[in-house]
Design a protein around this motif. Structure first.
Motif, PDB file in Angstrom:
ATOM      1  N   MET A   1      23.771  38.016  53.132  1.00 44.70           N
ATOM      2  CA  MET A   1      24.874  38.939  52.985  1.00 44.70           C
ATOM      3  C   MET A   1      25.601  38.592  51.688  1.00 44.70           C
ATOM      4  O   MET A   1      25.951  37.443  51.465  1.00 44.70           O
ATOM      5  CB  MET A   1      25.805  38.795  54.198  1.00 44.70           C
ATOM      6  CG  MET A   1      27.046  39.642  54.109  1.00 44.70           C
ATOM      7  SD  MET A   1      28.126  39.523  55.555  1.00 44.70           S
ATOM      8  CE  MET A   1      27.237  40.529  56.706  1.00 44.70           C
ATOM      9  N   ASP A   2      25.818  39.583  50.820  1.00 40.28           N
ATOM     10  CA  ASP A   2      26.495  39.297  49.559  1.00 40.28           C
ATOM     11  C   ASP A   2      27.992  39.110  49.782  1.00 40.28           C
ATOM     12  O   ASP A   2      28.551  39.512  50.794  1.00 40.28           O
ATOM     13  CB  ASP A   2      26.208  40.378  48.515  1.00 40.28           C
ATOM     14  CG  ASP A   2      26.838  41.726  48.862  1.00 40.28           C
ATOM     15  OD1 ASP A   2      28.065  41.775  49.037  1.00 40.28           O
ATOM     16  OD2 ASP A   2      26.092  42.721  48.928  1.00 40.28           O
ATOM     17  N   LYS A   3      28.647  38.477  48.809  1.00 39.22           N
ATOM     18  CA  LYS A   3      30.059  38.105  48.953  1.00 39.22           C
ATOM     19  C   LYS A   3      30.971  39.316  49.104  1.00 39.22           C
ATOM     20  O   LYS A   3      31.951  39.274  49.840  1.00 39.22           O
ATOM     21  CB  LYS A   3      30.507  37.243  47.781  1.00 39.22           C
ATOM     22  CG  LYS A   3      30.007  35.828  47.872  1.00 39.22           C
ATOM     23  CD  LYS A   3      30.645  34.959  46.834  1.00 39.22           C
ATOM     24  CE  LYS A   3      30.160  33.531  47.006  1.00 39.22           C
ATOM     25  NZ  LYS A   3      30.889  32.593  46.175  1.00 39.22           N
ATOM     26  N   ASN A   4      30.675  40.422  48.420  1.00 41.06           N
ATOM     27  CA  ASN A   4      31.517  41.614  48.538  1.00 41.06           C
ATOM     28  C   ASN A   4      31.464  42.192  49.946  1.00 41.06           C
ATOM     29  O   ASN A   4      32.497  42.544  50.513  1.00 41.06           O
ATOM     30  CB  ASN A   4      31.117  42.674  47.510  1.00 41.06           C
ATOM     31  CG  ASN A   4      31.489  42.273  46.102  1.00 41.06           C
ATOM     32  OD1 ASN A   4      32.382  41.456  45.891  1.00 41.06           O
ATOM     33  ND2 ASN A   4      30.792  42.825  45.131  1.00 41.06           N
ATOM     34  N   SER A   5      30.259  42.292  50.515  1.00 44.60           N
ATOM     35  CA  SER A   5      30.119  42.801  51.882  1.00 44.60           C
ATOM     36  C   SER A   5      30.803  41.881  52.870  1.00 44.60           C
ATOM     37  O   SER A   5      31.456  42.335  53.817  1.00 44.60           O
ATOM     38  CB  SER A   5      28.639  42.933  52.254  1.00 44.60           C
ATOM     39  OG  SER A   5      27.996  43.851  51.413  1.00 44.60           O
ATOM     40  N   VAL A  80      17.885  32.578  56.830  1.00 47.73           N
ATOM     41  CA  VAL A  80      18.738  31.772  55.952  1.00 47.73           C
ATOM     42  C   VAL A  80      19.510  32.646  54.976  1.00 47.73           C
ATOM     43  O   VAL A  80      20.717  32.477  54.802  1.00 47.73           O
ATOM     44  CB  VAL A  80      17.901  30.713  55.195  1.00 47.73           C
ATOM     45  CG1 VAL A  80      18.715  30.042  54.122  1.00 47.73           C
ATOM     46  CG2 VAL A  80      17.366  29.680  56.161  1.00 47.73           C
ATOM     47  N   ASP A  81      18.854  33.601  54.354  1.00 46.97           N
ATOM     48  CA  ASP A  81      19.534  34.419  53.347  1.00 46.97           C
ATOM     49  C   ASP A  81      20.439  35.488  53.957  1.00 46.97           C
ATOM     50  O   ASP A  81      21.157  36.180  53.252  1.00 46.97           O
ATOM     51  CB  ASP A  81      18.531  35.055  52.385  1.00 46.97           C
ATOM     52  CG  ASP A  81      17.499  35.937  53.074  1.00 46.97           C
ATOM     53  OD1 ASP A  81      17.371  35.868  54.312  1.00 46.97           O
ATOM     54  OD2 ASP A  81      16.814  36.689  52.364  1.00 46.97           O
ATOM     55  N   GLU A  82      20.454  35.635  55.293  1.00 42.79           N
ATOM     56  CA  GLU A  82      21.324  36.600  55.961  1.00 42.79           C
ATOM     57  C   GLU A  82      22.523  35.936  56.635  1.00 42.79           C
ATOM     58  O   GLU A  82      23.396  36.622  57.149  1.00 42.79           O
ATOM     59  CB  GLU A  82      20.533  37.361  57.029  1.00 42.79           C
ATOM     60  CG  GLU A  82      19.412  38.210  56.477  1.00 42.79           C
ATOM     61  CD  GLU A  82      18.526  38.775  57.575  1.00 42.79           C
ATOM     62  OE1 GLU A  82      18.654  38.366  58.740  1.00 42.79           O
ATOM     63  OE2 GLU A  82      17.696  39.632  57.250  1.00 42.79           O
ATOM     64  N   GLN A  83      22.557  34.607  56.671  1.00 44.59           N
ATOM     65  CA  GLN A  83      23.648  33.908  57.342  1.00 44.59           C
ATOM     66  C   GLN A  83      24.924  34.029  56.514  1.00 44.59           C
ATOM     67  O   GLN A  83      24.920  33.721  55.327  1.00 44.59           O
ATOM     68  CB  GLN A  83      23.301  32.435  57.544  1.00 44.59           C
ATOM     69  CG  GLN A  83      22.174  32.210  58.517  1.00 44.59           C
ATOM     70  CD  GLN A  83      21.730  30.763  58.559  1.00 44.59           C
ATOM     71  OE1 GLN A  83      22.293  29.892  57.923  1.00 44.59           O
ATOM     72  NE2 GLN A  83      20.670  30.520  59.312  1.00 44.59           N
ATOM     73  N   THR A  98      25.819  29.732  62.048  1.00 48.04           N
ATOM     74  CA  THR A  98      24.522  29.927  62.700  1.00 48.04           C
ATOM     75  C   THR A  98      24.650  30.425  64.129  1.00 48.04           C
ATOM     76  O   THR A  98      23.701  30.943  64.684  1.00 48.04           O
ATOM     77  CB  THR A  98      23.681  28.632  62.676  1.00 48.04           C
ATOM     78  OG1 THR A  98      24.390  27.590  63.342  1.00 48.04           O
ATOM     79  CG2 THR A  98      23.361  28.223  61.253  1.00 48.04           C
ATOM     80  N   PHE A  99      25.837  30.251  64.747  1.00 50.67           N
ATOM     81  CA  PHE A  99      26.059  30.810  66.079  1.00 50.67           C
ATOM     82  C   PHE A  99      27.540  31.027  66.320  1.00 50.67           C
ATOM     83  O   PHE A  99      28.356  30.132  66.114  1.00 50.67           O
ATOM     84  CB  PHE A  99      25.530  29.903  67.195  1.00 50.67           C
ATOM     85  CG  PHE A  99      25.909  30.427  68.563  1.00 50.67           C
ATOM     86  CD1 PHE A  99      25.196  31.456  69.135  1.00 50.67           C
ATOM     87  CD2 PHE A  99      27.007  29.918  69.236  1.00 50.67           C
ATOM     88  CE1 PHE A  99      25.565  31.975  70.379  1.00 50.67           C
ATOM     89  CE2 PHE A  99      27.384  30.424  70.476  1.00 50.67           C
ATOM     90  CZ  PHE A  99      26.662  31.450  71.049  1.00 50.67           C
TER      91      PHE A  99
END
Length: 190
Positions: A1-5, A80-83, A98-99
């Motif tokens: 998730m990118d920082k803006n979102s 990993v890239d969506e956390q 992670t949870f």
């Protein structure tokens, strides 16, 4: 998730929790110690808040920190890239959720302390317990005015958050750890 979102999501969640409690921006500022302009910027998604700022807001609202990161409690794999993650302390402290799930008083994080990182965590009040397991590297933890404890690869430590904590990586390698936070007295039903 990118920082803006992520900033937009955090702002939406903050506004939801504030309005759910019928708090004005001024009320929330007084409750958390975070300025009214900063809270407004966070709600609009125009500010990228620090971990410390979000901890203050979560503590003031008496909600789990991860409440800002979750909008849907359904089960899914978090690649990993969506956390969702935050950085603090000049990007030397990385926190990955992670949870977490609304209504469940437990949060789990993967945390990376880069060499030279020293991170301060304010006390969260009674009834909250943190448990840390180091998976690589070495962590130095100072709890309140107590002496420092060294936690090596594979070791764990648990403690209440009645006192502030300092987490430090004094080595030349990255320290990776998991942190579970248990809220024994959840005041808010989500």
């Amino acid at each position: 998730m990118d920082k803006n979102s992520l900033s937009v999501q955090i702002g939406e969640q903050l506004r939801y929790f504030r309005q759910q409690r019928h708090l004005t921006l001024e009320d929330l500022a007084e409750l958390t110690g975070v300025s009214k302009p900063m809270i407004g910027q966070i709600e609009r998604g125009t500010s990228n808040p620090t971990v410390s700022t979000l901890w203050k807001i979560a503590a003031g609202l008496q909600i789990p920190f991860a409440s800002f990161l979750t909008t849907n409690p359904s089960v899914k794999i978090k690649k990993v890239d969506e956390q969702p993650f935050f950085t603090d302390d000049d990007d030397l402290f990385e926190v990955y959720n992670t949870f977490s799930s609304p209504g469940i008083p437990v949060e789990i994080y993967r945390i990376r302390l880069l060499p030279g990182c020293m991170h301060f965590s304010e006390r969260s009040g009674s009834g909250t317990v943190k448990s840390i397991t180091v998976h690589s590297g070495r962590l130095t933890v100072k709890i309140g005015e107590e002496e420092s404890f060294t936690i090596n690869n594979g070791d764990s430590v648990s403690f209440t958050t009645d006192n502030c904590q300092v987490y430090e990586n004094t080595t030349n390698t990255v320290c990776e750890m998991n942190m579970a936070i248990y809220y024994s007295r959840t005041q808010v039903q989500l």
